[in-house]
Motif scaffolding. Structure first.
Motif, PDB file in Angstrom:
ATOM      1  N   ALA A 170      29.139 -60.306  19.333  1.00 25.14           N
ATOM      2  CA  ALA A 170      28.436 -60.919  20.450  1.00 25.14           C
ATOM      3  C   ALA A 170      27.330 -61.813  19.909  1.00 25.14           C
ATOM      4  O   ALA A 170      26.851 -61.617  18.785  1.00 25.14           O
ATOM      5  CB  ALA A 170      27.839 -59.851  21.362  1.00 25.14           C
ATOM      6  N   ALA A 174      29.980 -56.562  25.494  1.00 27.42           N
ATOM      7  CA  ALA A 174      30.931 -56.178  24.452  1.00 27.42           C
ATOM      8  C   ALA A 174      30.948 -54.681  24.200  1.00 27.42           C
ATOM      9  O   ALA A 174      31.966 -54.121  23.793  1.00 27.42           O
ATOM     10  CB  ALA A 174      30.598 -56.919  23.157  1.00 27.42           C
ATOM     11  N   PRO A 221      25.253 -60.221  26.438  1.00 25.37           N
ATOM     12  CA  PRO A 221      26.544 -60.282  25.756  1.00 25.37           C
ATOM     13  C   PRO A 221      26.835 -59.042  24.898  1.00 25.37           C
ATOM     14  O   PRO A 221      27.987 -58.593  24.826  1.00 25.37           O
ATOM     15  CB  PRO A 221      26.432 -61.543  24.899  1.00 25.37           C
ATOM     16  CG  PRO A 221      25.469 -62.412  25.648  1.00 25.37           C
ATOM     17  CD  PRO A 221      24.453 -61.442  26.169  1.00 25.37           C
TER      18      PRO A 221
END
Length: 297
Positions: A195, A238, A234
Motif C-alpha cells: 500500500a 489492504a 490504503p
C-alpha cells in the motif's frame, strides 16, 4: 466501495491479532488505532517503548507494546523469537525517509536496511505464525526508484537521499511480488500486499537530517498533504478487505496523492519478476534469513 470507504467500513477484527511496526506516530499510529477500534488486538512494534506506551494509552481496544528496531537485525530476531501463537496481520509500516548517507548497525545503507532488509527478515521469521496476510507500505516515489544489485549500499555510486529512498520503496514492491510468488508456489493461502499513502503529513518528513528539507516539507505538509488518518486508509484497505495476493492499494484521486483507497498500478520495474528474484536472493544473503522451509496451508 472505493469512493466512500472509511475505517467505519472495516470488517470486524474481533479475535484477530495484528502487528504494526512504527506504530507510535503517523501512519502506523492511525493504522493501529483503526484496527484496535475494529476489535483487533494490536501490537505496537516500536523502537522507543516509552513513546509506544504513551501512544497505546490513547488507543481504543486491546493493545500492547513490544520493542523492535528494524535497523538492527539482532532486534528483529529478538522480536520474532519472542512471538508465540497465531498472528493474523503483519503491517510493515516503519521506515526512514531522505536521511543523510549512513549505515545501520549491520552495515546496510540506512534506507535499504530500515525500509527493506529489516522488514524482509521480520516477515520471513514471522511467516510460520501468520494466518492471513502481510502488508508492506511502499510509496509512489517507487516510480523513480532504481535497484542496482551490484551496489545496493551506494558504495560506488554517488549517494542521493531521494534516490536511496525511492530505491527502498521499489524494493518494498519487489519484495511483495516475490513473496506472493513464493507463497503461491508453496500452496499457502497467505497473502502479500502493499500500500502507499499518497502525500500524507507525518513526522517522517521532519527527520530527513537536513534543516532545509525539514522546513520545506513542513510547509508542504501544511499546504498540500492529507492527514495521517487519511494516509493510513490504503494500508487499512489492504489489511482488512478480501483482495488478491500481490495487490497494491493507494489513493484514487489526483494522481494517487489523495482520495479513498483502491487497487492501483505500479512501475514496470516493480513488476519485474527477475529483478524481484534477484533482490530476494541478495536480501537473504545479507540478512541470513530466507523463506521458511514449511508453512501452514
Amino acid at each position: 466501495m472505493t469512493s466512500s470507504w472509511t475505517p467505519r467500513d472495516i470488517p470486524s477484527q474481533a479475535g484477530r491479532t495484528a502487528v504494526v511496526t512504527g506504530a507510535n506516530s503517523g501512519l502506523g499510529l492511525e493504522t493501529a488505532r483503526a484496527l484496535a477500534a475494529a476489535g483487533a488486538h494490536v501490537v505496537l512494534a516500536v523502537r522507543d517503548v516509552a513513546k509506544g506506551e504513551t501512544a497505546a494509552a490513547a488507543l481504543p481496544g486491546s493493545t500492547e507494546v513490544r520493542r523492535l528496531d528494524l535497523a538492527d537485525l539482532a532486534s528483529v530476531r529478538e522480536f520474532a523469537a519472542g512471538w508465540s501463537g497465531p498472528l493474523d496481520v503483519l503491517v510493515n509500516n516503519a521506515g526512514v525517509m531522505w536521511v543523510p548517507a549512513g549505515e545501520t548497525v549491520d552495515g546496510f545503507e540506512s534506507h535499504l536496511g530500515t525500509n527493506h532488509l529489516g522488514p524482509f527478515a521480520l516477515t520471513n521469521l514471522l511467516l510460520p505464525h501468520l494466518t492471513d496476510r502481510v502488508v508492506t507500505v511502499s510509496s509512489a516515489t517507487h516510480l523513480t526508484g532504481r535497484i542496482d544489485l551490484a551496489d545496493l549500499h551506494w558504495r560506488t555510486r554517488s549517494y542521493s537521499p531521494t534516490a536511496a529512498y525511492a530505491a527502498s520503496k521499489l524494493a518494498n514492491l519487489l519484495f511483495t511480488l516475490e513473496l506472493q510468488r513464493r507463497l503461491t508456489a508453496s500452496g499457502s493461502t497467505l497473502r502479500a500486499l502493499a500500500a502507499h499513502p499518497g502525500y500524507s503529513a507525518t513526522n517522517l518528513q521532519s527527520h530527513t537530517g537536513s534543516a532545509a528539507w525539514n522546513a520545506v516539507m513542513s510547509v508542504a505538509n501544511r499546504v498540500v498533504a492529507t492527514s495521517a488518518a487519511e494516509g493510513a486508509l490504503p494500508t487499512l484497505f489492504a489489511a482488512t478487505l478480501e483482495l488478491p495476493g500481490g495487490g497494491y492499494a493507494g489513493p484514487s484521486k489526483l494522481g494517487g496523492t489523495r482520495g479513498r483507497p483502491t487497487l492501483v498500478g505500479r512501475s514496470p520495474a516493480a513488476s519485474d519478476p527477475d529483478l524481484a528474484a534477484g533482490l530476494w536472493t541478495a536480501s537473504a544473503e545479507l540478512t541470513g534469513v530466507d523463506f521458511p522451509a514449511a508453512l501452514p496451508v
